[in-house]
Design a protein around this motif. Structure first.
Motif, PDB file in Angstrom:
ATOM      1  N   SER A   1       0.814  -1.220   0.000  1.00 35.95           N
ATOM      2  CA  SER A   1       0.000   0.000   0.000  1.00 35.95           C
ATOM      3  C   SER A   1       0.845   1.267   0.000  1.00 35.95           C
ATOM      4  O   SER A   1       0.407   2.305   0.476  1.00 35.95           O
ATOM      5  CB  SER A   1      -0.935   0.002   1.219  1.00 35.95           C
ATOM      6  OG  SER A   1      -1.793  -1.111   1.213  1.00 35.95           O
ATOM      7  N   VAL A   2       2.051   1.191  -0.550  1.00 33.40           N
ATOM      8  CA  VAL A   2       2.914   2.370  -0.546  1.00 33.40           C
ATOM      9  C   VAL A   2       2.310   3.518  -1.354  1.00 33.40           C
ATOM     10  O   VAL A   2       2.596   4.683  -1.091  1.00 33.40           O
ATOM     11  CB  VAL A   2       4.315   2.002  -1.088  1.00 33.40           C
ATOM     12  CG1 VAL A   2       4.262   1.600  -2.555  1.00 33.40           C
ATOM     13  CG2 VAL A   2       5.300   3.145  -0.869  1.00 33.40           C
ATOM     14  N   HIS A   3       1.434   3.195  -2.319  1.00 33.17           N
ATOM     15  CA  HIS A   3       0.779   4.237  -3.113  1.00 33.17           C
ATOM     16  C   HIS A   3      -0.742   4.128  -3.029  1.00 33.17           C
ATOM     17  O   HIS A   3      -1.444   4.633  -3.909  1.00 33.17           O
ATOM     18  CB  HIS A   3       1.211   4.147  -4.575  1.00 33.17           C
ATOM     19  CG  HIS A   3       2.681   4.390  -4.779  1.00 33.17           C
ATOM     20  ND1 HIS A   3       3.271   5.596  -4.489  1.00 33.17           N
ATOM     21  CD2 HIS A   3       3.663   3.579  -5.233  1.00 33.17           C
ATOM     22  CE1 HIS A   3       4.572   5.520  -4.762  1.00 33.17           C
ATOM     23  NE2 HIS A   3       4.831   4.303  -5.211  1.00 33.17           N
ATOM     24  N   SER A   4      -1.245   3.486  -1.984  1.00 33.04           N
ATOM     25  CA  SER A   4      -2.684   3.258  -1.863  1.00 33.04           C
ATOM     26  C   SER A   4      -3.218   3.753  -0.520  1.00 33.04           C
ATOM     27  O   SER A   4      -2.924   3.164   0.529  1.00 33.04           O
ATOM     28  CB  SER A   4      -3.005   1.769  -2.022  1.00 33.04           C
ATOM     29  OG  SER A   4      -4.361   1.508  -1.724  1.00 33.04           O
ATOM     30  N   ILE A   5      -4.006   4.811  -0.551  1.00 31.12           N
ATOM     31  CA  ILE A   5      -4.634   5.306   0.666  1.00 31.12           C
ATOM     32  C   ILE A   5      -5.633   4.289   1.208  1.00 31.12           C
ATOM     33  O   ILE A   5      -5.705   4.059   2.426  1.00 31.12           O
ATOM     34  CB  ILE A   5      -5.355   6.654   0.405  1.00 31.12           C
ATOM     35  CG1 ILE A   5      -4.335   7.760   0.120  1.00 31.12           C
ATOM     36  CG2 ILE A   5      -6.222   7.038   1.598  1.00 31.12           C
ATOM     37  CD1 ILE A   5      -3.492   8.148   1.311  1.00 31.12           C
ATOM     38  N   ILE A   6      -6.394   3.659   0.302  1.00 30.37           N
ATOM     39  CA  ILE A   6      -7.382   2.663   0.736  1.00 30.37           C
ATOM     40  C   ILE A   6      -6.696   1.506   1.459  1.00 30.37           C
ATOM     41  O   ILE A   6      -7.160   1.028   2.498  1.00 30.37           O
ATOM     42  CB  ILE A   6      -8.196   2.144  -0.469  1.00 30.37           C
ATOM     43  CG1 ILE A   6      -9.040   3.275  -1.053  1.00 30.37           C
ATOM     44  CG2 ILE A   6      -9.082   0.971  -0.053  1.00 30.37           C
ATOM     45  CD1 ILE A   6      -9.803   2.886  -2.299  1.00 30.37           C
TER      46      ILE A   6
END
Length: 387
Positions: free
Chosen positions: A293-298
């Motif tokens: 999730s390094v680029h995923s807010i969800i």
């Protein structure tokens, strides 16, 4: 003499635990602002969070055992004086080293919520002990998470120093309320302070359940501390968000913290071993989610819910186990447990900052995953001696 634990007093202890422990965590969403204020690196400013957690561990070691010897209201009187002074000193800090020193005393004096947890266990009926611990812990955990939301927003709008002035005012008002409403407990221990502290070693040596609980809790909290210490840096680097958004993640975690009462009730009904294993599973899954999730807010939102719920279920179960024994020394066994818990937190802060500096978010996620797996392994190896 046994006193009844009314719901009003129980919820007062819960709210108080949350407001006081919040002092420990105001700094985490503000670290980036502080680094700019003092013109130091992210690694250097992380020592503020480390100092606060170490101060808390020392407060647990030297203040909380007094709950078995001195009236709770007398302890609160002197502790709140130090707490307010430390908060004001932090707000007025003009150097990083002064900030680190005053933060240590914020942590040291903010250990007093851990008087409320054994107090709730003492005053509650045995069949409702898990529920009482769960309610106090829900307040404490909401304070931990909510503090990040509040400080992130206040820091972004008014600057990080204002947050500490506001906290000092809140503590003065809270002290007045506690003096008026909190039951006065007068312990029966008659030995010296030195013998009181020495007896902590006795319980550490003779109670394997306390040692294992401290190890489980410390390892799990190390992972959570690594996450919260480095989240603000991830928000800046990957998403371009400031302290307000980083702190707002606390709102997500509050959903998990509200389950504390449910977890407490489950402790009164089902196998504690099952709850611990389920908690470890949640922690492992949460760190796997973080890893991707390094680029995923969800993904980060889902991970926060899982990691807070897993740690909370583990923490409440640990405390219910140790409070079910050694009734005359609940504050001392809680000291052993919580010192281990927050030493783990301090270790996680240090390792998290290092992992972020060297390997970025992937390093932080692998660190948290490794710590969670270790929790499960030590429990499986030693559980037969403690449950």
């Amino acid at each position: 003499m046994k006193q009844d634990l009314s719901n009003s007093v129980l919820y007062l202890m819960s709210v108080s635990a949350g407001l006081i422990v919040a002092n420990l965590y105001y700094n985490q969403p503000l670290l980036h602002l502080m680094s700019e204020s003092f013109n130091v690196s992210e690694s250097a400013i992380s020592n503020v969070a480390l100092s606060t957690q170490l101060g808390y561990a020392f407060g647990l070691l030297f203040i909380i055992p007094l709950g078995d010897k001195i009236s709770n209201k007398k302890i609160l009187k002197f502790d709140f004086i130090l707490m307010v002074a430390a908060l004001i000193a932090t707000a007025m800090s003009n150097s990083l080293w002064l900030m680190i020193l005053s933060s240590f005393f914020i942590g040291f004096s903010s250990a007093v919520p851990q008087l409320f947890v054994p107090m709730a266990a003492q005053l509650a009926n045995p069949e409702n002990r898990g529920r009482a611990i769960g309610i106090v812990m829900s307040g404490l955990l909401i304070g931990i998470l909510g503090s990040r939301v509040i400080s992130g927003l206040v820091g972004e709008q008014f600057g990080w120093r204002v947050m500490y002035y506001v906290a000092a005012i809140l503590m003065v008002l809270l002290y007045l309320l506690l003096q008026y409403k909190l039951p006065s407990l007068n312990p029966t221990y008659k030995g010296s302070y030195a013998s009181l502290l020495k007896s902590i070693g006795y319980y550490f040596k003779t109670e394997p359940s306390v040692r294992l609980a401290a190890l489980r809790g410390g390892l799990a909290f190390a992972g959570l501390s690594a996450f919260w210490t480095t989240l603000v840096f991830l928000m800046e680097d990957s998403f371009g968000y400031g302290s307000g958004v980083s702190g707002a993640f606390g709102l997500v975690g509050i959903a998990g913290a509200l389950a504390a009462v449910v977890v407490g009730k489950l402790n009164d009904r089902i196998s504690q071993n099952k709850i611990i294993l389920f908690s470890v599973l949640l922690l492992i899954i949460s760190w796997l989610v973080f890893l991707f999730s390094v680029h995923s807010i969800i993904g980060l939102v889902i991970g926060v819910i899982l990691v807070d719920l897993g740690l909370q279920a583990l923490h409440i179960t640990n405390q219910n186990i140790i409070f079910s024994k050694n009734h005359e020394a609940r504050n001392r066994v809680n000291t052993i447990y919580m010192v281990g818990f927050f030493i783990g937190g301090a270790l996680g802060t240090t390792l998290g900052a290092y992992a972020w500096t060297k390997y970025g978010w992937t390093g932080v996620s692998i660190l948290g995953l490794s710590l969670s797996v270790t929790v499960g392994l030590v429990h499986l190896i030693y559980r037969k001696k403690t449950l």
